[in-house]
Design an enzyme around this catalytic site. Structure first.
Site, PDB file in Angstrom:
ATOM      1  N   LYS A  10      34.409 -31.867 -37.038  1.00  0.00           N
ATOM      2  CA  LYS A  10      34.578 -30.701 -37.915  1.00  0.00           C
ATOM      3  C   LYS A  10      34.170 -31.026 -39.359  1.00  0.00           C
ATOM      4  O   LYS A  10      34.062 -32.203 -39.735  1.00  0.00           O
ATOM      5  CB  LYS A  10      36.034 -30.236 -37.848  1.00  0.00           C
ATOM      6  CG  LYS A  10      36.453 -29.714 -36.465  1.00  0.00           C
ATOM      7  CD  LYS A  10      37.902 -29.234 -36.492  1.00  0.00           C
ATOM      8  CE  LYS A  10      38.327 -28.661 -35.167  1.00  0.00           C
ATOM      9  NZ  LYS A  10      39.748 -28.191 -35.226  1.00  0.00           N
ATOM     10  N   TYR A  50      36.250 -19.519 -31.147  1.00  0.00           N
ATOM     11  CA  TYR A  50      37.714 -19.583 -31.269  1.00  0.00           C
ATOM     12  C   TYR A  50      38.383 -18.267 -30.855  1.00  0.00           C
ATOM     13  O   TYR A  50      39.527 -18.016 -31.253  1.00  0.00           O
ATOM     14  CB  TYR A  50      38.101 -19.951 -32.696  1.00  0.00           C
ATOM     15  CG  TYR A  50      38.060 -21.446 -32.990  1.00  0.00           C
ATOM     16  CD1 TYR A  50      38.781 -22.359 -32.213  1.00  0.00           C
ATOM     17  CD2 TYR A  50      37.325 -21.948 -34.062  1.00  0.00           C
ATOM     18  CE1 TYR A  50      38.759 -23.724 -32.484  1.00  0.00           C
ATOM     19  CE2 TYR A  50      37.302 -23.318 -34.341  1.00  0.00           C
ATOM     20  CZ  TYR A  50      38.026 -24.193 -33.543  1.00  0.00           C
ATOM     21  OH  TYR A  50      38.018 -25.537 -33.815  1.00  0.00           O
ATOM     22  N   ASN A 113      41.540 -30.931 -39.086  1.00  0.00           N
ATOM     23  CA  ASN A 113      41.961 -32.045 -38.219  1.00  0.00           C
ATOM     24  C   ASN A 113      40.797 -32.764 -37.526  1.00  0.00           C
ATOM     25  O   ASN A 113      40.945 -33.290 -36.427  1.00  0.00           O
ATOM     26  CB  ASN A 113      43.020 -31.568 -37.223  1.00  0.00           C
ATOM     27  CG  ASN A 113      42.522 -30.439 -36.353  1.00  0.00           C
ATOM     28  OD1 ASN A 113      41.352 -30.059 -36.432  1.00  0.00           O
ATOM     29  ND2 ASN A 113      43.383 -29.909 -35.520  1.00  0.00           N
ATOM     30  N   HIS A 116      37.319 -31.465 -32.487  1.00  0.00           N
ATOM     31  CA  HIS A 116      37.668 -30.474 -31.450  1.00  0.00           C
ATOM     32  C   HIS A 116      37.321 -31.050 -30.082  1.00  0.00           C
ATOM     33  O   HIS A 116      36.359 -31.808 -29.950  1.00  0.00           O
ATOM     34  CB  HIS A 116      36.856 -29.181 -31.648  1.00  0.00           C
ATOM     35  CG  HIS A 116      36.937 -28.253 -30.468  1.00  0.00           C
ATOM     36  ND1 HIS A 116      37.937 -27.313 -30.352  1.00  0.00           N
ATOM     37  CD2 HIS A 116      36.199 -28.181 -29.326  1.00  0.00           C
ATOM     38  CE1 HIS A 116      37.791 -26.690 -29.177  1.00  0.00           C
ATOM     39  NE2 HIS A 116      36.742 -27.189 -28.545  1.00  0.00           N
ATOM     40  N   GLU A 127      32.506 -23.720 -23.244  1.00  0.00           N
ATOM     41  CA  GLU A 127      32.080 -24.230 -24.547  1.00  0.00           C
ATOM     42  C   GLU A 127      30.738 -24.943 -24.443  1.00  0.00           C
ATOM     43  O   GLU A 127      29.894 -24.808 -25.337  1.00  0.00           O
ATOM     44  CB  GLU A 127      33.166 -25.139 -25.121  1.00  0.00           C
ATOM     45  CG  GLU A 127      34.437 -24.355 -25.437  1.00  0.00           C
ATOM     46  CD  GLU A 127      35.583 -25.178 -25.998  1.00  0.00           C
ATOM     47  OE1 GLU A 127      36.540 -24.570 -26.500  1.00  0.00           O
ATOM     48  OE2 GLU A 127      35.533 -26.429 -25.928  1.00  0.00           O
TER      49      GLU A 127
HETATM   50  N1  UDP Z   1      45.034 -24.675 -36.211  1.00  0.00           N
HETATM   51  C1  UDP Z   1      45.544 -24.325 -37.465  1.00  0.00           C
HETATM   52  N2  UDP Z   1      46.893 -24.124 -37.577  1.00  0.00           N
HETATM   53  C2  UDP Z   1      47.753 -24.251 -36.519  1.00  0.00           C
HETATM   54  C3  UDP Z   1      47.223 -24.589 -35.269  1.00  0.00           C
HETATM   55  C4  UDP Z   1      45.855 -24.799 -35.149  1.00  0.00           C
HETATM   56  O1  UDP Z   1      44.799 -24.211 -38.425  1.00  0.00           O
HETATM   57  O2  UDP Z   1      48.970 -24.057 -36.699  1.00  0.00           O
HETATM   58  C5  UDP Z   1      43.577 -24.911 -36.069  1.00  0.00           C
HETATM   59  C6  UDP Z   1      43.241 -26.393 -35.930  1.00  0.00           C
HETATM   60  O3  UDP Z   1      41.993 -26.646 -36.593  1.00  0.00           O
HETATM   61  C7  UDP Z   1      43.103 -26.549 -34.434  1.00  0.00           C
HETATM   62  C8  UDP Z   1      42.457 -25.218 -34.054  1.00  0.00           C
HETATM   63  O4  UDP Z   1      43.105 -24.269 -34.900  1.00  0.00           O
HETATM   64  O5  UDP Z   1      42.349 -27.670 -34.088  1.00  0.00           O
HETATM   65  C9  UDP Z   1      42.620 -24.807 -32.614  1.00  0.00           C
HETATM   66  O6  UDP Z   1      43.998 -24.856 -32.277  1.00  0.00           O
HETATM   67  P1  UDP Z   1      44.471 -25.476 -30.895  1.00  0.00           P
HETATM   68  O7  UDP Z   1      45.920 -25.137 -30.731  1.00  0.00           O
HETATM   69  O8  UDP Z   1      43.538 -25.055 -29.810  1.00  0.00           O
HETATM   70  O9  UDP Z   1      44.376 -27.053 -31.166  1.00  0.00           O
HETATM   71  P2  UDP Z   1      43.369 -28.156 -30.583  1.00  0.00           P
HETATM   72  O10 UDP Z   1      42.959 -27.737 -29.198  1.00  0.00           O
HETATM   73  O11 UDP Z   1      42.203 -28.226 -31.532  1.00  0.00           O
HETATM   74  O12 UDP Z   1      44.171 -29.427 -30.586  1.00  0.00           O
HETATM   75 MG    MG Z   2      42.238 -25.963 -28.480  1.00  0.00          MG
END
Ligand code: UDP
Ligand code: MG
Length: 143
Positions: A10, A50, A113, A116, A127
């Site tokens: 990212k 997303y 974070n 992905h 994806e």
């Molecule tokens: N995210 C965020 N706030 C939250 C949870 C998620 O900004 O409280 C963002 C973060 O960048 C995350 C992405 O949304 O990686 C997708 O969320 P997901 O729960 O799918 O997490 P991931 O699969 O990336 O671990």
């Molecule tokens: Mg996710």
């Protein structure tokens, strides 16, 4: 089972110049990088990618963040690649990520974070086909 998963570095990690360190972790963990491409996501592309999160309170911020700079998109291959890549990434919230995971080392926050990864076989298929067509040929047979 040999699988392919969709992975993305990212904008926060790209801007922080952590690309090389993350790619070293990818290869040291036994993944083959089948495809790799640095791109800017459009707002529409990010919203589509997303879409599962469109009703979440963080959706707009997430789309803005992921379109704020370039991302490195990849096809990774390994035995059990989908779960293995999620394990190497660590928990979504870096404060909860296991030590030594990419997010524990390089993520700034639950939003910014670093990486992905697809979370299931179905998501990986979706994806991968969203970003890479035609599918990457497997590499494992060549070993
Ligand atoms: N995210 C965020 N706030 C939250 C949870 C998620 O900004 O409280 C963002 C973060 O960048 C995350 C992405 O949304 O990686 C997708 O969320 P997901 O729960 O799918 O997490 P991931 O699969 O990336 O671990
Ligand atoms: Mg996710």
């Amino acid at each position: 089972m040999i699988e392919q998963t969709f992975a993305m570095i990212k904008p926060d990690a790209i801007i922080g110049k952590n690309t090389g360190r993350i790619l070293t972790m990818v290869e040291d963990s036994g993944f083959d990088i089948l495809r790799m491409h640095k791109v800017m996501l459009t707002k529409e592309g990010a919203e589509r990618f997303y879409a599962v999160h469109k009703d979440k309170p963080f959706f707009n911020e997430l789309v803005e963040f992921v379109t704020s700079g370039p991302v490195l998109i990849m096809v990774l291959e390994k035995d059990n690649a989908i779960a293995e890549w999620r394990k190497l990434m660590g928990a979504t919230d870096p404060a909860k990520a296991d030590q030594g995971t990419i997010r524990s080392l390089y993520a700034e926050s639950i939003g910014k974070n670093a990486v992905h990864g697809s979370d299931s076989k179905e998501t990986a298929q979706e994806e991968l086909s969203l970003f890479f067509a035609p599918p990457a040929p497997p590499q494992q047979q060549a070993k």
